[in-house]
Design a protein around this motif. Structure first.
Motif, PDB file in Angstrom:
ATOM      1  N   MET A 140       0.810  -1.099  -0.190  1.00  0.00           N
ATOM      2  CA  MET A 140      -0.175   0.094  -0.045  1.00  0.00           C
ATOM      3  C   MET A 140       0.898   1.166   0.037  1.00  0.00           C
ATOM      4  N   PRO A 141       0.719   2.242  -1.108  1.00  0.00           N
ATOM      5  CA  PRO A 141       1.518   3.308  -1.241  1.00  0.00           C
ATOM      6  C   PRO A 141       1.193   4.434  -0.232  1.00  0.00           C
ATOM      7  N   SER A 142       1.997   5.202   0.056  1.00  0.00           N
ATOM      8  CA  SER A 142       1.822   6.402   0.957  1.00  0.00           C
ATOM      9  C   SER A 142       0.471   7.294   0.313  1.00  0.00           C
ATOM     10  N   GLU A 143      -0.254   8.045   1.195  1.00  0.00           N
ATOM     11  CA  GLU A 143      -1.360   8.822   0.337  1.00  0.00           C
ATOM     12  C   GLU A 143      -0.718   9.978  -0.293  1.00  0.00           C
ATOM     13  N   THR A 144       0.692  10.210  -0.161  1.00  0.00           N
ATOM     14  CA  THR A 144       1.454  11.455  -0.665  1.00  0.00           C
ATOM     15  C   THR A 144       1.815  11.155  -1.984  1.00  0.00           C
ATOM     16  N   ASP A 145       1.595   9.615  -2.448  1.00  0.00           N
ATOM     17  CA  ASP A 145       2.306   9.318  -3.719  1.00  0.00           C
ATOM     18  C   ASP A 145       1.058   9.875  -4.900  1.00  0.00           C
ATOM     19  N   ARG A 146       1.491  10.068  -6.148  1.00  0.00           N
ATOM     20  CA  ARG A 146       0.905  10.370  -6.912  1.00  0.00           C
ATOM     21  C   ARG A 146      -0.647   9.545  -7.242  1.00  0.00           C
ATOM     22  N   GLY A 177     -20.043   6.463  15.837  1.00  0.00           N
ATOM     23  CA  GLY A 177     -18.898   6.579  15.786  1.00  0.00           C
ATOM     24  C   GLY A 177     -18.261   5.246  15.106  1.00  0.00           C
ATOM     25  N   THR A 178     -17.065   5.148  14.748  1.00  0.00           N
ATOM     26  CA  THR A 178     -16.538   4.026  14.350  1.00  0.00           C
ATOM     27  C   THR A 178     -15.586   2.890  15.333  1.00  0.00           C
ATOM     28  N   ARG A 179     -15.649   3.617  16.622  1.00  0.00           N
ATOM     29  CA  ARG A 179     -15.048   2.834  17.596  1.00  0.00           C
ATOM     30  C   ARG A 179     -13.564   2.905  17.531  1.00  0.00           C
ATOM     31  N   GLY A 180     -13.119   4.183  16.884  1.00  0.00           N
ATOM     32  CA  GLY A 180     -11.772   4.427  17.298  1.00  0.00           C
ATOM     33  C   GLY A 180     -10.818   4.438  15.913  1.00  0.00           C
ATOM     34  N   HIS A 181     -11.385   4.809  14.831  1.00  0.00           N
ATOM     35  CA  HIS A 181     -10.751   4.982  13.497  1.00  0.00           C
ATOM     36  C   HIS A 181      -9.367   5.811  13.828  1.00  0.00           C
ATOM     37  N   VAL A 182      -8.289   5.409  13.030  1.00  0.00           N
ATOM     38  CA  VAL A 182      -7.202   5.974  13.233  1.00  0.00           C
ATOM     39  C   VAL A 182      -7.016   7.229  12.681  1.00  0.00           C
ATOM     40  N   ASP A 183      -7.922   7.448  11.258  1.00  0.00           N
ATOM     41  CA  ASP A 183      -7.640   8.574  10.585  1.00  0.00           C
ATOM     42  C   ASP A 183      -8.200   9.976  11.073  1.00  0.00           C
ATOM     43  N   ILE A 184      -8.657   9.611  12.151  1.00  0.00           N
ATOM     44  CA  ILE A 184      -9.103  11.013  12.837  1.00  0.00           C
ATOM     45  C   ILE A 184      -8.155  11.370  13.870  1.00  0.00           C
ATOM     46  N   VAL A 185      -7.085  10.784  14.192  1.00  0.00           N
ATOM     47  CA  VAL A 185      -6.268  11.028  15.354  1.00  0.00           C
ATOM     48  C   VAL A 185      -4.968  10.875  15.030  1.00  0.00           C
ATOM     49  N   ALA A 186      -4.467  10.441  13.986  1.00  0.00           N
ATOM     50  CA  ALA A 186      -2.877  10.113  13.605  1.00  0.00           C
ATOM     51  C   ALA A 186      -2.766   9.652  12.333  1.00  0.00           C
ATOM     52  N   THR A 187      -1.957  10.508  11.537  1.00  0.00           N
ATOM     53  CA  THR A 187      -1.538  10.100  10.351  1.00  0.00           C
ATOM     54  C   THR A 187       0.163  10.253   9.978  1.00  0.00           C
ATOM     55  N   ILE A 188       0.692   9.752   9.044  1.00  0.00           N
ATOM     56  CA  ILE A 188       2.073   9.611   8.654  1.00  0.00           C
ATOM     57  C   ILE A 188       2.208  10.536   7.473  1.00  0.00           C
ATOM     58  N   ALA A 189       2.938  11.729   7.621  1.00  0.00           N
ATOM     59  CA  ALA A 189       2.897  12.594   6.459  1.00  0.00           C
ATOM     60  C   ALA A 189       4.116  12.286   5.796  1.00  0.00           C
ATOM     61  N   ARG A 190       5.240  11.673   6.275  1.00  0.00           N
ATOM     62  CA  ARG A 190       6.227  11.298   5.416  1.00  0.00           C
ATOM     63  C   ARG A 190       6.980  10.187   6.399  1.00  0.00           C
ATOM     64  N   PRO A 191       7.928   9.531   5.745  1.00  0.00           N
ATOM     65  CA  PRO A 191       8.351   8.398   6.668  1.00  0.00           C
ATOM     66  C   PRO A 191       8.956   8.859   7.909  1.00  0.00           C
ATOM     67  N   GLY A 192       8.698   8.567   9.134  1.00  0.00           N
ATOM     68  CA  GLY A 192       9.255   9.095  10.263  1.00  0.00           C
ATOM     69  C   GLY A 192       8.615  10.128  10.885  1.00  0.00           C
ATOM     70  N   VAL A 193       7.547  10.671  10.440  1.00  0.00           N
ATOM     71  CA  VAL A 193       6.858  12.058  10.803  1.00  0.00           C
ATOM     72  C   VAL A 193       5.378  11.684  11.035  1.00  0.00           C
ATOM     73  N   VAL A 194       4.912  11.471  12.269  1.00  0.00           N
ATOM     74  CA  VAL A 194       3.751  11.523  12.433  1.00  0.00           C
ATOM     75  C   VAL A 194       2.787  12.804  12.870  1.00  0.00           C
ATOM     76  N   LEU A 195       1.772  12.815  12.336  1.00  0.00           N
ATOM     77  CA  LEU A 195       0.967  14.191  12.846  1.00  0.00           C
ATOM     78  C   LEU A 195      -0.156  13.668  13.999  1.00  0.00           C
ATOM     79  N   LEU A 196      -0.118  14.315  14.983  1.00  0.00           N
ATOM     80  CA  LEU A 196      -0.983  13.499  15.881  1.00  0.00           C
ATOM     81  C   LEU A 196      -1.901  14.748  16.370  1.00  0.00           C
ATOM     82  N   HIS A 197      -3.405  14.310  16.589  1.00  0.00           N
ATOM     83  CA  HIS A 197      -4.126  15.006  17.134  1.00  0.00           C
ATOM     84  C   HIS A 197      -3.981  15.482  18.432  1.00  0.00           C
ATOM     85  N   GLU A 198      -4.060  16.994  18.679  1.00  0.00           N
ATOM     86  CA  GLU A 198      -3.483  17.288  20.045  1.00  0.00           C
ATOM     87  C   GLU A 198      -4.490  18.262  20.770  1.00  0.00           C
ATOM     88  N   GLN A 199      -5.244  17.732  21.639  1.00  0.00           N
ATOM     89  CA  GLN A 199      -6.305  18.573  22.360  1.00  0.00           C
ATOM     90  C   GLN A 199      -5.626  18.931  23.551  1.00  0.00           C
TER      91      GLN A 199
END
Length: 356
Positions: free
Chosen positions: A21-27, A222-244
């Motif tokens: 599965m390629p990164s979402e950042t691929d074309r 709700g979905t019981r915890g989908h990850v795509d609302i809380v964290a994603t990988i912007a590029r290898p090694g870098v995770v964006l995290l929801h910060e309340q």
């Protein structure tokens, strides 16, 4: 888990096909969506119906500014969809129960040599057989969409949704214990069972298990915890995290817990993550309780990012964090409050098809 069908996931010699599965950042060749046509997603009043259609159209039209969009539409709604959508958006008639393409559609993968497109057809059972959900038609959309693209449809017996995984394209996958291990989805499965199937279908070599998702995501719709609302990988090694950042909100503790897990984890390369917090909207609650509004639920498109906005004073600053995380891409905001009212966001209603 029952044995998956080898004909669609293995080579003629019986060896793994080597799907990745390629990164979402691929074309992307395009983004797939589904048009809201019934149920709570569409709404019960004329105003609710207009809002749902207008919001789905706003997201689709924003994506169409960057790449082609293919919209699955119930035949009876073709005329109204055509009125609201950019004329270049392709309409694909088919029966639907709901409109969350990330979850009902296929997860696209590529062969290890990059020459073949695959479409993983997960089992969809209404987010763990939720009492309000129906999925007679939606459970067929993964194979239907995969077939239209000419991809090799890869059958799976895992109950899973696209919103339940995020990858870096190198073998790392983020997921949550309360989704893939949900008794309503996969009773009796272990982490090892899930990891084996993700290795076979999307090429996962390293699974980073988060303990849970955001608080509101465990409510009725709700979905019981989908990850795509809380964290994603912007590029290898870098995770964006929801910060309340507000201690009075229950997701303040959730954010801290998830940060600890992510900072202790390693990716498929054996390296630690840089965890970048994306501050949550400052609005803390609506009439139904603490909100789960999140800027993490964005879609990366060709040369752009389609991001959730909330009419909130935090919008500009958090979209600036996204712009820094995705250099060279234009960040376009779309008001996602009607989506979150219905249980999801921009990422939840879209599904990218990567370019070979």
């Amino acid at each position: 888990m029952t044995d998956p069908a080898p004909a669609s996931g293995e080579s003629a010699a019986g060896q793994p096909a080597g799907w990745v599965m390629p990164s979402e950042t691929d074309r992307h060749d395009c983004t797939w969506m589904a048009w809201p046509s019934q149920g709570y997603t569409l709404g019960a009043t004329s105003d609710e119906v207009a809002t749902a259609r207008g919001t789905w159209a706003a997201v689709a039209n924003a994506v169409a500014g960057f790449e082609p969009v293919r919209m699955v539409v119930v035949p009876d709604d073709l005329a109204v969809a055509r009125q609201l959508l950019h004329p270049e958006i392709e309409l694909v008639p088919a029966a639907l129960d709901d409109a969350w393409m990330r979850d009902i559609g296929p997860t696209f993968v590529r062969s290890a040599d990059g020459t073949r497109l695959g479409a993983v057809d997960w089992v969809f059972n209404g987010w763990g057989a939720q009492s309000w959900a129906s999925w007679e038609h939606d459970s067929r959309i993964g194979a239907f969409v995969g077939g239209l693209t000419g991809a090799e449809v890869i059958g799976s017996s895992l109950v899973n949704e696209g919103g339940g995984i995020h990858v870096d394209g190198l073998g790392t996958v983020l997921l949550t214990e309360t989704v893939q291990l949900d008794p309503g989805r996969n009773p009796g499965l272990t982490r090892a069972d899930v990891e084996d199937e993700l290795a076979r279908t999307i090429g996962a070599t390293t699974c980073v298990w988060l303990p849970r998702g955001l608080t509101r995501d465990y409510d009725e719709f709700g979905t019981r915890g989908h990850v795509d609302i809380v964290a994603t990988i912007a590029r290898p090694g870098v995770v964006l995290l929801h910060e309340q950042q507000d201690p009075s909100h229950p997701d303040h503790a959730v954010s801290r817990q998830l940060r600890e897990v992510l900072e202790d984890a390693r990716d498929a390369r054996g390296e630690r993550f840089e965890v970048v917090g994306v501050p949550a909207p400052r609005t803390l609650a609506d009439a139904d309780g603490p909100v789960d509004w999140s800027y993490i639920n964005h879609l990366v498109v060709n040369d752009g990012v389609i991001a959730c906005t909330f009419g909130d004073e935090q919008d500009d600053a958090s979209l600036a964090v996204l712009a820094e995380a995705y250099p060279g891409r234009q960040v376009v905001g779309v008001d996602a409050r009607p989506l979150f009212d219905r249980g999801g966001g921009i990422h939840c209603i879209t599904q990218q098809q990567p370019t070979l």
